[in-house]
Design a protein around this motif. Structure first.
Motif, PDB file in Angstrom:
ATOM      1  N   LEU A 194      -2.886  -6.838  -1.722  1.00 27.45           N
ATOM      2  CA  LEU A 194      -2.008  -7.310  -0.633  1.00 27.45           C
ATOM      3  C   LEU A 194      -0.776  -8.057  -1.163  1.00 27.45           C
ATOM      4  N   PHE A 195      -0.626  -9.360  -0.812  1.00 29.05           N
ATOM      5  CA  PHE A 195       0.595 -10.081  -1.186  1.00 29.05           C
ATOM      6  C   PHE A 195       0.513 -10.747  -2.565  1.00 29.05           C
ATOM      7  N   GLU A 196      -0.637 -10.589  -3.210  1.00 26.04           N
ATOM      8  CA  GLU A 196      -0.870 -11.317  -4.469  1.00 26.04           C
ATOM      9  C   GLU A 196       0.241 -11.105  -5.527  1.00 26.04           C
ATOM     10  N   PRO A 197       0.769  -9.876  -5.715  1.00 28.05           N
ATOM     11  CA  PRO A 197       1.807  -9.733  -6.751  1.00 28.05           C
ATOM     12  C   PRO A 197       3.224 -10.054  -6.276  1.00 28.05           C
TER      13      PRO A 197
ATOM     14  N   GLY B 216       0.829  -1.220   0.000  1.00 29.29           N
ATOM     15  CA  GLY B 216       0.000   0.000   0.000  1.00 29.29           C
ATOM     16  C   GLY B 216       0.852   1.255   0.000  1.00 29.29           C
ATOM     17  N   THR B 217       1.626   1.444  -1.055  1.00 28.00           N
ATOM     18  CA  THR B 217       2.659   2.495  -1.050  1.00 28.00           C
ATOM     19  C   THR B 217       2.121   3.904  -1.306  1.00 28.00           C
ATOM     20  N   GLY B 218       0.943   4.042  -1.896  1.00 26.83           N
ATOM     21  CA  GLY B 218       0.380   5.379  -2.152  1.00 26.83           C
ATOM     22  C   GLY B 218       1.317   6.228  -2.985  1.00 26.83           C
TER      23      GLY B 218
ATOM     24  N   ILE C 121       8.785  -6.170   6.405  1.00 24.56           N
ATOM     25  CA  ILE C 121       7.545  -5.807   5.705  1.00 24.56           C
ATOM     26  C   ILE C 121       6.971  -4.586   6.415  1.00 24.56           C
ATOM     27  N   ILE C 122       6.642  -3.558   5.636  1.00 25.24           N
ATOM     28  CA  ILE C 122       6.068  -2.350   6.232  1.00 25.24           C
ATOM     29  C   ILE C 122       4.746  -2.013   5.566  1.00 25.24           C
ATOM     30  N   ALA C 123       3.866  -1.395   6.337  1.00 24.71           N
ATOM     31  CA  ALA C 123       2.621  -0.906   5.750  1.00 24.71           C
ATOM     32  C   ALA C 123       2.024   0.201   6.612  1.00 24.71           C
TER      33      ALA C 123
END
Ligand code: SAM
Ligand code: GLN
Length: 289
Positions: free
Chosen positions: A177-180, A125-127, A188-190
Protein backbone atom coordinates in the motif's frame (compact mmCIF):
# COMPACT_ATOMS: atom_id res chain seq x y z
CA UNK A 1 0.59 -34.20 -47.16
CA UNK A 2 -2.40 -31.90 -46.72
CA UNK A 3 -1.51 -28.22 -46.47
CA UNK A 4 -4.00 -25.90 -44.84
CA UNK A 5 -4.29 -22.19 -45.54
CA UNK A 6 -5.06 -19.32 -43.15
CA UNK A 7 -8.77 -19.40 -43.95
CA UNK A 8 -9.07 -23.11 -43.15
CA UNK A 9 -7.03 -22.94 -39.95
CA UNK A 10 -9.13 -20.00 -38.78
CA UNK A 11 -12.31 -21.92 -39.51
CA UNK A 12 -11.14 -25.09 -37.77
CA UNK A 13 -9.91 -23.19 -34.72
CA UNK A 14 -13.13 -21.20 -34.42
CA UNK A 15 -15.16 -24.37 -34.65
CA UNK A 16 -13.14 -26.18 -32.00
CA UNK A 17 -13.44 -23.16 -29.64
CA UNK A 18 -17.20 -23.04 -30.27
CA UNK A 19 -17.53 -26.73 -29.41
CA UNK A 20 -15.62 -26.11 -26.20
CA UNK A 21 -18.11 -23.37 -25.24
CA UNK A 22 -15.62 -20.49 -25.44
CA UNK A 23 -17.51 -17.17 -25.40
CA UNK A 24 -15.87 -15.41 -28.36
CA UNK A 25 -14.58 -18.26 -30.56
CA UNK A 26 -14.05 -16.24 -33.77
CA UNK A 27 -12.32 -13.32 -32.12
CA UNK A 28 -10.06 -15.58 -30.05
CA UNK A 29 -9.10 -17.63 -33.12
CA UNK A 30 -8.30 -14.45 -35.08
CA UNK A 31 -6.25 -12.94 -32.26
CA UNK A 32 -4.24 -16.11 -31.68
CA UNK A 33 -3.54 -16.78 -35.36
CA UNK A 34 -2.71 -13.16 -36.20
CA UNK A 35 -0.29 -12.94 -33.25
CA UNK A 36 1.18 -16.31 -34.13
CA UNK A 37 1.82 -15.17 -37.72
CA UNK A 38 3.07 -11.78 -36.47
CA UNK A 39 0.43 -9.83 -38.33
CA UNK A 40 -2.84 -8.15 -37.32
CA UNK A 41 -6.43 -9.17 -37.96
CA UNK A 42 -6.77 -7.30 -41.30
CA UNK A 43 -3.45 -8.92 -42.25
CA UNK A 44 -5.02 -12.36 -41.79
CA UNK A 45 -7.90 -11.53 -44.08
CA UNK A 46 -5.62 -10.21 -46.78
CA UNK A 47 -3.62 -13.45 -46.68
CA UNK A 48 -6.39 -16.05 -46.56
CA UNK A 49 -4.63 -18.21 -49.13
CA UNK A 50 -1.27 -18.26 -47.33
CA UNK A 51 -0.34 -21.84 -46.58
CA UNK A 52 0.40 -22.92 -43.01
CA UNK A 53 3.28 -25.38 -42.86
CA UNK A 54 3.13 -28.56 -40.78
CA UNK A 55 5.72 -27.11 -38.44
CA UNK A 56 3.68 -23.92 -37.94
CA UNK A 57 0.54 -25.92 -37.39
CA UNK A 58 2.22 -28.09 -34.77
CA UNK A 59 3.22 -25.06 -32.68
CA UNK A 60 -0.02 -23.19 -33.26
CA UNK A 61 -1.97 -26.27 -32.07
CA UNK A 62 -0.30 -25.89 -28.67
CA UNK A 63 -1.72 -22.37 -28.38
CA UNK A 64 -5.14 -23.70 -29.39
CA UNK A 65 -4.96 -26.40 -26.73
CA UNK A 66 -3.97 -23.86 -24.07
CA UNK A 67 -6.97 -21.71 -24.98
CA UNK A 68 -9.24 -24.76 -24.88
CA UNK A 69 -7.87 -25.42 -21.40
CA UNK A 70 -9.27 -22.04 -20.33
CA UNK A 71 -6.10 -19.92 -20.40
CA UNK A 72 -6.87 -16.29 -21.35
CA UNK A 73 -5.73 -15.28 -24.85
CA UNK A 74 -3.64 -12.43 -23.41
CA UNK A 75 -1.41 -14.83 -21.44
CA UNK A 76 -0.94 -17.09 -24.47
CA UNK A 77 0.11 -14.27 -26.79
CA UNK A 78 1.83 -12.36 -23.97
CA UNK A 79 0.17 -9.03 -24.58
CA UNK A 80 -3.03 -7.04 -24.29
CA UNK A 81 -4.28 -3.78 -25.70
CA UNK A 82 -5.43 -1.09 -23.26
CA UNK A 83 -6.16 2.53 -24.14
CA UNK A 84 -4.98 1.63 -27.69
CA UNK A 85 -1.50 0.91 -26.31
CA UNK A 86 0.13 -2.52 -26.21
CA UNK A 87 1.06 -4.02 -22.82
CA UNK A 88 3.17 -7.06 -22.22
CA UNK A 89 1.40 -9.37 -19.79
CA UNK A 90 2.54 -12.47 -17.93
CA UNK A 91 0.59 -14.79 -15.66
CA UNK A 92 1.88 -12.65 -12.73
CA UNK A 93 -0.35 -9.69 -13.62
CA UNK A 94 -4.04 -9.10 -14.07
CA UNK A 95 -5.03 -8.76 -17.72
CA UNK A 96 -6.08 -5.09 -18.01
CA UNK A 97 -9.86 -4.81 -18.47
CA UNK A 98 -11.70 -2.41 -20.79
CA UNK A 99 -13.81 -1.01 -17.92
CA UNK A 100 -10.61 0.14 -16.19
CA UNK A 101 -10.21 2.70 -18.99
CA UNK A 102 -12.88 4.73 -17.17
CA UNK A 103 -10.34 5.34 -14.42
CA UNK A 104 -7.97 6.84 -17.00
CA UNK A 105 -10.79 8.99 -18.38
CA UNK A 106 -11.64 10.27 -14.91
CA UNK A 107 -8.05 11.38 -14.29
CA UNK A 108 -7.86 13.12 -17.67
CA UNK A 109 -11.20 14.78 -16.88
CA UNK A 110 -9.92 16.09 -13.54
CA UNK A 111 -6.78 17.46 -15.19
CA UNK A 112 -8.74 19.26 -17.88
CA UNK A 113 -11.30 20.59 -15.33
CA UNK A 114 -8.54 22.26 -13.38
CA UNK A 115 -6.44 22.92 -16.48
CA UNK A 116 -3.55 21.58 -14.41
CA UNK A 117 -1.37 19.21 -16.38
CA UNK A 118 1.44 19.18 -13.82
CA UNK A 119 -0.47 16.85 -11.55
CA UNK A 120 1.20 14.51 -9.09
CA UNK A 121 -0.51 11.17 -9.34
CA UNK A 122 -0.12 8.07 -7.17
CA UNK A 123 -1.28 4.65 -8.32
CA UNK A 124 -1.47 1.81 -5.81
CA UNK A 125 -1.34 -1.71 -7.29
CA UNK A 126 -0.19 -0.93 -10.82
CA UNK A 127 0.02 -4.51 -12.19
CA UNK A 128 0.99 -4.33 -15.87
CA UNK A 129 1.22 -0.55 -15.45
CA UNK A 130 -1.77 -0.11 -17.76
CA UNK A 131 -3.47 2.79 -15.95
CA UNK A 132 -0.36 4.82 -15.17
CA UNK A 133 1.18 4.30 -18.61
CA UNK A 134 -2.08 5.30 -20.31
CA UNK A 135 -2.28 8.50 -18.23
CA UNK A 136 1.39 9.30 -18.86
CA UNK A 137 0.87 8.77 -22.60
CA UNK A 138 -1.77 11.53 -22.56
CA UNK A 139 -0.21 14.05 -20.15
CA UNK A 140 3.31 15.11 -20.98
CA UNK A 141 3.91 16.95 -17.72
CA UNK A 142 2.34 14.51 -15.28
CA UNK A 143 4.46 12.96 -12.49
CA UNK A 144 3.32 9.52 -11.43
CA UNK A 145 4.38 7.23 -8.61
CA UNK A 146 3.12 3.69 -9.24
CA UNK A 147 3.44 0.90 -6.69
CA UNK A 148 2.85 -2.82 -6.43
CA UNK A 149 3.57 -5.36 -3.73
CA UNK A 150 5.09 -7.88 -6.17
CA UNK A 151 8.65 -7.23 -7.37
CA UNK A 152 8.25 -9.05 -10.73
CA UNK A 153 5.15 -7.00 -11.42
CA UNK A 154 7.12 -3.79 -10.94
CA UNK A 155 9.76 -5.05 -13.38
CA UNK A 156 7.09 -5.75 -16.00
CA UNK A 157 5.31 -2.42 -15.43
CA UNK A 158 8.60 -0.60 -15.88
CA UNK A 159 9.15 -2.44 -19.16
CA UNK A 160 5.68 -1.46 -20.35
CA UNK A 161 6.40 2.18 -19.54
CA UNK A 162 9.62 1.91 -21.55
CA UNK A 163 7.92 0.20 -24.51
CA UNK A 164 5.32 2.96 -24.61
CA UNK A 165 7.84 5.79 -24.34
CA UNK A 166 6.83 7.22 -20.96
CA UNK A 167 9.67 6.01 -18.71
CA UNK A 168 10.63 9.45 -17.42
CA UNK A 169 7.12 10.25 -16.20
CA UNK A 170 6.60 7.31 -13.82
CA UNK A 171 8.51 6.14 -10.73
CA UNK A 172 7.80 2.51 -9.90
CA UNK A 173 8.12 1.42 -6.28
CA UNK A 174 7.62 -1.93 -4.61
CA UNK A 175 5.79 -2.19 -1.31
CA UNK A 176 2.62 -2.71 0.66
CA UNK A 177 0.00 0.00 0.00
CA UNK A 178 1.44 3.41 1.05
CA UNK A 179 4.54 2.00 2.74
CA UNK A 180 7.01 2.94 -0.06
CA UNK A 181 5.39 6.35 -0.67
CA UNK A 182 6.11 9.80 0.70
CA UNK A 183 4.74 13.25 -0.05
CA UNK A 184 1.32 14.47 -1.05
CA UNK A 185 -0.53 13.95 -4.31
CA UNK A 186 -3.22 15.66 -6.36
CA UNK A 187 -4.78 12.33 -7.31
CA UNK A 188 -4.60 8.81 -5.91
CA UNK A 189 -5.91 6.01 -8.12
CA UNK A 190 -6.30 2.29 -7.63
CA UNK A 191 -7.90 -0.70 -9.23
CA UNK A 192 -7.42 -2.75 -6.10
CA UNK A 193 -8.22 -6.43 -5.64
CA UNK A 194 -11.98 -6.53 -4.94
CA UNK A 195 -13.18 -10.11 -5.12
CA UNK A 196 -14.60 -11.59 -1.89
CA UNK A 197 -13.72 -15.12 -0.83
CA UNK A 198 -17.25 -16.23 -1.68
CA UNK A 199 -17.19 -14.61 -5.12
CA UNK A 200 -13.78 -16.11 -5.85
CA UNK A 201 -15.23 -19.62 -5.95
CA UNK A 202 -17.86 -18.44 -8.47
CA UNK A 203 -15.43 -16.71 -10.85
CA UNK A 204 -15.15 -18.09 -14.38
CA UNK A 205 -12.31 -20.66 -14.42
CA UNK A 206 -10.48 -18.43 -16.93
CA UNK A 207 -10.05 -15.84 -14.20
CA UNK A 208 -9.96 -18.05 -11.09
CA UNK A 209 -7.49 -20.62 -12.38
CA UNK A 210 -5.17 -18.34 -14.33
CA UNK A 211 -5.06 -14.79 -12.95
CA UNK A 212 -2.96 -14.04 -9.86
CA UNK A 213 -4.81 -14.34 -6.57
CA UNK A 214 -3.01 -11.34 -5.11
CA UNK A 215 -4.56 -9.22 -7.87
CA UNK A 216 -8.09 -10.41 -7.09
CA UNK A 217 -8.73 -11.47 -3.49
CA UNK A 218 -9.77 -8.85 -0.97
CA UNK A 219 -11.08 -10.44 2.22
CA UNK A 220 -14.52 -11.65 3.20
CA UNK A 221 -16.41 -8.67 1.71
CA UNK A 222 -14.08 -7.80 -1.16
CA UNK A 223 -13.69 -4.25 0.14
CA UNK A 224 -10.65 -4.68 2.39
CA UNK A 225 -8.38 -2.67 0.07
CA UNK A 226 -10.92 0.11 -0.45
CA UNK A 227 -11.17 0.38 3.33
CA UNK A 228 -7.39 0.79 3.74
CA UNK A 229 -7.04 3.12 0.76
CA UNK A 230 -9.77 5.39 2.14
CA UNK A 231 -8.39 5.31 5.69
CA UNK A 232 -4.72 5.89 4.84
CA UNK A 233 -5.14 7.76 1.54
CA UNK A 234 -6.23 11.06 3.06
CA UNK A 235 -2.75 11.55 4.57
CA UNK A 236 -1.22 11.37 1.08
CA UNK A 237 -3.72 13.67 -0.62
CA UNK A 238 -3.43 17.43 -0.92
CA UNK A 239 -6.49 19.33 0.29
CA UNK A 240 -8.87 19.37 -2.67
CA UNK A 241 -7.15 16.30 -4.16
CA UNK A 242 -9.05 13.25 -5.39
CA UNK A 243 -9.18 9.57 -4.52
CA UNK A 244 -10.40 7.43 -7.44
CA UNK A 245 -10.96 3.69 -7.18
CA UNK A 246 -12.46 0.90 -9.23
CA UNK A 247 -15.02 -1.26 -7.42
CA UNK A 248 -16.88 -4.53 -7.96
CA UNK A 249 -20.57 -5.10 -8.65
CA UNK A 250 -22.66 -4.56 -5.51
CA UNK A 251 -19.95 -2.75 -3.52
CA UNK A 252 -21.30 0.79 -3.94
CA UNK A 253 -23.24 0.99 -0.66
CA UNK A 254 -20.39 -0.35 1.48
CA UNK A 255 -17.88 2.03 -0.07
CA UNK A 256 -20.23 5.02 0.03
CA UNK A 257 -20.75 4.35 3.74
CA UNK A 258 -16.98 4.08 4.42
CA UNK A 259 -16.39 7.42 2.69
CA UNK A 260 -19.43 9.05 4.26
CA UNK A 261 -18.17 8.19 7.75
CA UNK A 262 -14.69 9.55 7.07
CA UNK A 263 -14.64 13.31 7.66
CA UNK A 264 -11.55 13.77 5.49
CA UNK A 265 -13.64 13.43 2.29
CA UNK A 266 -16.54 15.13 0.53
CA UNK A 267 -17.98 15.27 -3.02
CA UNK A 268 -18.44 11.49 -3.22
CA UNK A 269 -19.61 10.26 -6.62
CA UNK A 270 -19.90 7.08 -8.67
CA UNK A 271 -19.63 6.33 -12.37
CA UNK A 272 -21.24 3.35 -14.08
CA UNK A 273 -19.59 1.12 -16.68
CA UNK A 274 -21.02 -0.08 -20.02
CA UNK A 275 -23.06 -2.70 -18.17
CA UNK A 276 -24.65 -0.08 -15.87
CA UNK A 277 -22.63 -1.25 -12.83
CA UNK A 278 -21.20 1.39 -10.47
CA UNK A 279 -17.55 0.85 -11.35
CA UNK A 280 -15.63 3.95 -10.30
CA UNK A 281 -15.86 5.94 -7.10
CA UNK A 282 -14.39 9.37 -6.59
CA UNK A 283 -14.08 11.37 -3.38
CA UNK A 284 -12.39 14.68 -2.69
CA UNK A 285 -10.03 15.39 0.17
CA UNK A 286 -11.79 18.25 1.97
CA UNK A 287 -10.38 21.67 1.29
CA UNK A 288 -10.00 22.26 5.04
CA UNK A 289 -9.81 19.95 8.03
N1 SAM B 1 -3.70 -1.67 -12.04
C1 SAM B 1 -3.73 -2.92 -12.77
C2 SAM B 1 -4.94 -2.95 -13.68
O1 SAM B 1 -5.88 -2.19 -13.44
O2 SAM B 1 -4.97 -3.74 -14.64
C3 SAM B 1 -3.71 -4.12 -11.82
C4 SAM B 1 -4.85 -4.18 -10.86
S1 SAM B 1 -4.95 -5.68 -9.93
C5 SAM B 1 -6.69 -5.77 -9.68
C6 SAM B 1 -4.35 -5.24 -8.31
C7 SAM B 1 -2.86 -5.11 -8.15
O3 SAM B 1 -2.58 -4.76 -6.79
C8 SAM B 1 -2.06 -6.37 -8.42
O4 SAM B 1 -1.04 -6.11 -9.35
C9 SAM B 1 -1.47 -6.77 -7.07
O5 SAM B 1 -0.18 -7.34 -7.15
C10 SAM B 1 -1.43 -5.43 -6.34
N2 SAM B 1 -1.50 -5.54 -4.87
C11 SAM B 1 -2.11 -6.48 -4.12
N3 SAM B 1 -1.95 -6.23 -2.81
C12 SAM B 1 -1.23 -5.09 -2.72
C13 SAM B 1 -0.72 -4.33 -1.63
N4 SAM B 1 -0.95 -4.69 -0.36
N5 SAM B 1 0.00 -3.21 -1.90
C14 SAM B 1 0.25 -2.84 -3.18
N6 SAM B 1 -0.20 -3.53 -4.25
C15 SAM B 1 -0.93 -4.64 -4.03
N1 GLN C 1 -12.46 -7.05 -12.88
C1 GLN C 1 -11.84 -8.26 -12.39
C2 GLN C 1 -12.77 -9.44 -12.60
O1 GLN C 1 -13.78 -9.27 -13.19
C3 GLN C 1 -11.48 -8.11 -10.93
C4 GLN C 1 -10.34 -7.18 -10.79
C5 GLN C 1 -10.16 -6.70 -9.39
O2 GLN C 1 -10.32 -7.42 -8.40
N2 GLN C 1 -9.79 -5.48 -9.30
O3 GLN C 1 -12.50 -10.54 -12.26
Amino acid sequence: MLLLNVEKVLKNTTLSFKRKGIASPGLDAETLLSCYLKTDRPGLYMNFERLITDEELKWFSRWVERRKGGEPVAYIVGRKEFWSLTFEVTSGVLVPRPETEFLVEEVLGLCSDTNDHNMNVLEIGTGSGAISVAIASELEKVRIVATDIVEDVITLARKNAENNGVTGRIDFLRGNLFEPVSGKFDIIIANPPYISEEEFAQLPPEVRDFEPREALLAGSEGTEFHHDLIAEGSRYLKHGGWLLMELGAGQKDAIESMLGKNTAYDSIGFRTDYAGIERIVRARRRLVG
